[in-house]
Design a protein around this motif. Structure first.
Motif, PDB file in Angstrom:
ATOM      1  N   THR A 144      13.244  12.995 -24.027  1.00 33.18           N
ATOM      2  CA  THR A 144      13.559  11.570 -24.121  1.00 33.18           C
ATOM      3  C   THR A 144      13.564  11.118 -25.576  1.00 33.18           C
ATOM      4  O   THR A 144      12.832  11.645 -26.412  1.00 33.18           O
ATOM      5  N   VAL A 145      14.401  10.141 -25.846  1.00 37.33           N
ATOM      6  CA  VAL A 145      14.438   9.456 -27.133  1.00 37.33           C
ATOM      7  C   VAL A 145      14.339   7.966 -26.840  1.00 37.33           C
ATOM      8  O   VAL A 145      15.127   7.438 -26.048  1.00 37.33           O
ATOM      9  N   THR A 146      13.367   7.297 -27.456  1.00 36.63           N
ATOM     10  CA  THR A 146      13.115   5.889 -27.136  1.00 36.63           C
ATOM     11  C   THR A 146      13.150   5.037 -28.401  1.00 36.63           C
ATOM     12  O   THR A 146      12.483   5.353 -29.398  1.00 36.63           O
ATOM     13  N   ILE A 147      13.924   3.982 -28.350  1.00 38.46           N
ATOM     14  CA  ILE A 147      13.943   2.973 -29.415  1.00 38.46           C
ATOM     15  C   ILE A 147      13.319   1.707 -28.859  1.00 38.46           C
ATOM     16  O   ILE A 147      13.795   1.156 -27.857  1.00 38.46           O
ATOM     17  N   ASP A 148      12.242   1.251 -29.497  1.00 40.44           N
ATOM     18  CA  ASP A 148      11.561   0.027 -29.073  1.00 40.44           C
ATOM     19  C   ASP A 148      11.527  -0.962 -30.218  1.00 40.44           C
ATOM     20  O   ASP A 148      11.254  -0.587 -31.375  1.00 40.44           O
ATOM     21  N   ALA A 149      11.785  -2.221 -29.909  1.00 45.96           N
ATOM     22  CA  ALA A 149      11.657  -3.297 -30.897  1.00 45.96           C
ATOM     23  C   ALA A 149      11.107  -4.522 -30.173  1.00 45.96           C
ATOM     24  O   ALA A 149      11.616  -4.896 -29.114  1.00 45.96           O
ATOM     25  N   PRO A 150      10.071  -5.155 -30.706  1.00 45.90           N
ATOM     26  CA  PRO A 150       9.540  -6.367 -30.072  1.00 45.90           C
ATOM     27  C   PRO A 150      10.525  -7.520 -30.218  1.00 45.90           C
ATOM     28  O   PRO A 150      11.506  -7.429 -30.973  1.00 45.90           O
ATOM     29  N   ALA A 151      10.273  -8.601 -29.497  1.00 56.38           N
ATOM     30  CA  ALA A 151      11.124  -9.789 -29.598  1.00 56.38           C
ATOM     31  C   ALA A 151      11.191 -10.254 -31.056  1.00 56.38           C
ATOM     32  O   ALA A 151      10.190 -10.200 -31.781  1.00 56.38           O
ATOM     33  N   PHE A 152      12.368 -10.678 -31.481  1.00 55.39           N
ATOM     34  CA  PHE A 152      12.511 -11.151 -32.865  1.00 55.39           C
ATOM     35  C   PHE A 152      13.562 -12.258 -32.923  1.00 55.39           C
ATOM     36  O   PHE A 152      14.388 -12.414 -32.007  1.00 55.39           O
ATOM     37  N   ILE A 153      13.522 -13.028 -34.000  1.00 55.28           N
ATOM     38  CA  ILE A 153      14.486 -14.109 -34.218  1.00 55.28           C
ATOM     39  C   ILE A 153      15.636 -13.560 -35.064  1.00 55.28           C
ATOM     40  O   ILE A 153      15.431 -13.178 -36.225  1.00 55.28           O
ATOM     41  N   PRO A 154      16.832 -13.491 -34.519  1.00 57.00           N
ATOM     42  CA  PRO A 154      17.955 -12.852 -35.224  1.00 57.00           C
ATOM     43  C   PRO A 154      18.234 -13.417 -36.615  1.00 57.00           C
ATOM     44  O   PRO A 154      18.450 -12.646 -37.557  1.00 57.00           O
ATOM     45  N   THR A 155      18.233 -14.738 -36.759  1.00 58.47           N
ATOM     46  CA  THR A 155      18.562 -15.310 -38.064  1.00 58.47           C
ATOM     47  C   THR A 155      17.512 -15.004 -39.121  1.00 58.47           C
ATOM     48  O   THR A 155      17.786 -15.086 -40.323  1.00 58.47           O
ATOM     49  N   ASP A 156      16.301 -14.653 -38.687  1.00 55.46           N
ATOM     50  CA  ASP A 156      15.242 -14.288 -39.633  1.00 55.46           C
ATOM     51  C   ASP A 156      15.258 -12.795 -39.967  1.00 55.46           C
ATOM     52  O   ASP A 156      14.894 -12.396 -41.074  1.00 55.46           O
ATOM     53  N   MET A 157      15.659 -11.988 -39.011  1.00 59.09           N
ATOM     54  CA  MET A 157      15.496 -10.546 -39.140  1.00 59.09           C
ATOM     55  C   MET A 157      16.799  -9.771 -39.328  1.00 59.09           C
ATOM     56  O   MET A 157      16.774  -8.544 -39.397  1.00 59.09           O
ATOM     57  N   ILE A 158      17.928 -10.465 -39.428  1.00 63.74           N
ATOM     58  CA  ILE A 158      19.213  -9.788 -39.601  1.00 63.74           C
ATOM     59  C   ILE A 158      19.982 -10.439 -40.746  1.00 63.74           C
ATOM     60  O   ILE A 158      20.124 -11.671 -40.787  1.00 63.74           O
ATOM     61  N   ALA A 159      20.456  -9.629 -41.661  1.00 57.95           N
ATOM     62  CA  ALA A 159      21.363 -10.108 -42.707  1.00 57.95           C
ATOM     63  C   ALA A 159      22.782  -9.931 -42.185  1.00 57.95           C
ATOM     64  O   ALA A 159      23.327  -8.828 -42.208  1.00 57.95           O
ATOM     65  N   TYR A 160      23.352 -10.997 -41.686  1.00 63.10           N
ATOM     66  CA  TYR A 160      24.643 -10.910 -41.004  1.00 63.10           C
ATOM     67  C   TYR A 160      25.765 -11.490 -41.859  1.00 63.10           C
ATOM     68  O   TYR A 160      25.550 -12.404 -42.666  1.00 63.10           O
ATOM     69  N   PRO A 161      26.973 -10.984 -41.701  1.00 62.92           N
ATOM     70  CA  PRO A 161      28.109 -11.459 -42.501  1.00 62.92           C
ATOM     71  C   PRO A 161      28.665 -12.781 -41.983  1.00 62.92           C
ATOM     72  O   PRO A 161      28.454 -13.152 -40.824  1.00 62.92           O
ATOM     73  N   SER A 196      21.081 -16.446 -33.601  1.00 66.60           N
ATOM     74  CA  SER A 196      20.540 -17.807 -33.607  1.00 66.60           C
ATOM     75  C   SER A 196      19.077 -17.768 -34.004  1.00 66.60           C
ATOM     76  O   SER A 196      18.506 -16.704 -34.277  1.00 66.60           O
ATOM     77  N   ALA A 197      18.458 -18.957 -34.037  1.00 61.40           N
ATOM     78  CA  ALA A 197      17.039 -19.071 -34.365  1.00 61.40           C
ATOM     79  C   ALA A 197      16.163 -18.948 -33.127  1.00 61.40           C
ATOM     80  O   ALA A 197      14.959 -19.207 -33.183  1.00 61.40           O
ATOM     81  N   ILE A 198      16.754 -18.551 -32.012  1.00 62.86           N
ATOM     82  CA  ILE A 198      16.006 -18.347 -30.761  1.00 62.86           C
ATOM     83  C   ILE A 198      15.731 -16.852 -30.608  1.00 62.86           C
ATOM     84  O   ILE A 198      16.637 -16.020 -30.742  1.00 62.86           O
ATOM     85  N   ALA A 199      14.493 -16.503 -30.328  1.00 61.23           N
ATOM     86  CA  ALA A 199      14.107 -15.099 -30.226  1.00 61.23           C
ATOM     87  C   ALA A 199      14.858 -14.395 -29.106  1.00 61.23           C
ATOM     88  O   ALA A 199      15.071 -14.949 -28.021  1.00 61.23           O
ATOM     89  N   VAL A 200      15.261 -13.161 -29.379  1.00 62.07           N
ATOM     90  CA  VAL A 200      15.873 -12.322 -28.343  1.00 62.07           C
ATOM     91  C   VAL A 200      14.769 -11.509 -27.675  1.00 62.07           C
ATOM     92  O   VAL A 200      13.703 -11.294 -28.253  1.00 62.07           O
ATOM     93  N   PRO A 201      14.984 -11.054 -26.442  1.00 60.76           N
ATOM     94  CA  PRO A 201      13.952 -10.282 -25.732  1.00 60.76           C
ATOM     95  C   PRO A 201      13.674  -8.950 -26.427  1.00 60.76           C
ATOM     96  O   PRO A 201      14.478  -8.476 -27.238  1.00 60.76           O
ATOM     97  N   PRO A 202      12.547  -8.327 -26.134  1.00 64.07           N
ATOM     98  CA  PRO A 202      12.254  -6.998 -26.678  1.00 64.07           C
ATOM     99  C   PRO A 202      13.352  -6.002 -26.307  1.00 64.07           C
ATOM    100  O   PRO A 202      13.964  -6.093 -25.246  1.00 64.07           O
ATOM    101  N   VAL A 203      13.578  -5.061 -27.196  1.00 61.06           N
ATOM    102  CA  VAL A 203      14.590  -4.026 -26.977  1.00 61.06           C
ATOM    103  C   VAL A 203      13.894  -2.725 -26.580  1.00 61.06           C
ATOM    104  O   VAL A 203      12.936  -2.303 -27.227  1.00 61.06           O
ATOM    105  N   ASN A 204      14.370  -2.124 -25.509  1.00 62.43           N
ATOM    106  CA  ASN A 204      13.854  -0.828 -25.064  1.00 62.43           C
ATOM    107  C   ASN A 204      15.038   0.016 -24.601  1.00 62.43           C
ATOM    108  O   ASN A 204      15.600  -0.215 -23.544  1.00 62.43           O
ATOM    109  N   LEU A 205      15.412   0.967 -25.427  1.00 64.93           N
ATOM    110  CA  LEU A 205      16.536   1.845 -25.124  1.00 64.93           C
ATOM    111  C   LEU A 205      16.010   3.271 -25.004  1.00 64.93           C
ATOM    112  O   LEU A 205      15.415   3.802 -25.951  1.00 64.93           O
ATOM    113  N   VAL A 206      16.223   3.882 -23.832  1.00 66.30           N
ATOM    114  CA  VAL A 206      15.706   5.226 -23.571  1.00 66.30           C
ATOM    115  C   VAL A 206      16.859   6.159 -23.240  1.00 66.30           C
ATOM    116  O   VAL A 206      17.602   5.937 -22.287  1.00 66.30           O
ATOM    117  N   LEU A 207      16.994   7.217 -24.035  1.00 70.85           N
ATOM    118  CA  LEU A 207      18.020   8.229 -23.811  1.00 70.85           C
ATOM    119  C   LEU A 207      17.393   9.460 -23.169  1.00 70.85           C
ATOM    120  O   LEU A 207      16.311   9.892 -23.578  1.00 70.85           O
TER     121      LEU A 207
END
Length: 253
Positions: A144-161, A196-207
């Motif tokens: 298994t390969v697992t990517i986990d990320a807790p909930a975060f606010i996109p506008t704070d945590m992403i440098a977007y174009p 947006s400034a609204i938090a997205v849910p935690p990310v859990n991707l399992v391969l």
């Protein structure tokens, strides 16, 4: 090698000088010359050159295999020098092989972890784009390969174009058999999420990969930007700002 300057650009040969156009560096010129091919292949004086050539060719072949394994993700990035950068890094890995003779060194016997952190898009590095904490966990025994990320606010945590309205995270893992020129790849991605400034849910991707895999395993994590227009989602600027990076590398047995 010299760069052609002036209004008129030349192509072909003139007075022992070859004029040509490079897709990366524009119009160039270089003096014709070099060692006879037969001498290069047989003269003991060029033994080191032949050894380096074999290893450089092996590095290019191995790098191409990895690019092919992640082709679906690479279609969403844009970096004209990526292939050369990756081949050079593979060549550096080969040179760390302390088991094989010169000319016979391989990626598998080298320090393949040097590839960790490689960005497939030099102008859109993951560490400069995605700042949310995450973990990349590889369980080779369980496969298994697992990517986990807790909930975060996109506008704070992403440098977007400019122009981006949404983003998605993509993960792909490839078990690569360099000896047999084969691979097993699995991929997942999140849904398009609002920037947006609204938090997205935690990310859990399992391969799900192969149990007890003995081949080197590579994991890439990326972020892709999209734009919502009249209910239709569009890829933004042909992927120029999308990031894709090797976040985990397991040497294998």
């Amino acid at each position: 090698m010299a760069r052609q300057d002036g209004i008129i650009k030349l192509k072909g040969q003139l007075g022992g000088i070859s004029f040509y156009k490079s897709s990366l560096n524009g119009h160039l010129a270089r003096q014709k010359g070099g060692v006879d091919a037969k001498r290069m292949q047989t003269d003991p004086a060029f033994a080191r050159t032949r050894e380096n050539g074999r290893e450089f060719g092996r590095a290019g072949t191995n790098a191409k295999l990895l690019r092919t394994a992640f082709r679906s993700q690479l279609l969403s990035t844009r970096d004209g020098r990526m292939s050369n950068r990756l081949s050079s890094l593979f060549n550096a890995v080969i040179k760390t092989d302390e088991l094989s003779l010169r000319g016979e060194r391989t990626v598998v016997n080298g320090d393949i972890t040097l590839l960790r952190g490689f960005d497939f898009n030099e102008t859109g590095k993951l560490t400069h784009t995605f700042f949310a904490p995450y973990t990349a966990d590889v369980d080779s025994a369980a496969g298994t390969v697992t990517i986990d990320a807790p909930a975060f606010i996109p506008t704070d945590m992403i440098a977007y174009p400019d122009g981006a309205t949404h983003f998605r995270l993509v993960v792909s893992a490839a078990e690569v058999d360099f000896a047999e020129n084969a691979y097993n790849v699995q991929s997942l991605e999140t849904e398009d999420m609002l920037l947006s400034a609204i938090a997205v849910p935690p990310v859990n991707l399992v391969l799900t990969m192969s149990e007890d895999n003995t081949d080197p395993l590579f994991v890439v994590l990326g972020i892709e930007f999209t734009q919502l227009v009249n209910g239709q989602m569009y890829t933004l600027n042909n992927g120029a700002y999308n990031a894709l990076s090797l976040v985990a590398v397991e040497p294998g047995a």
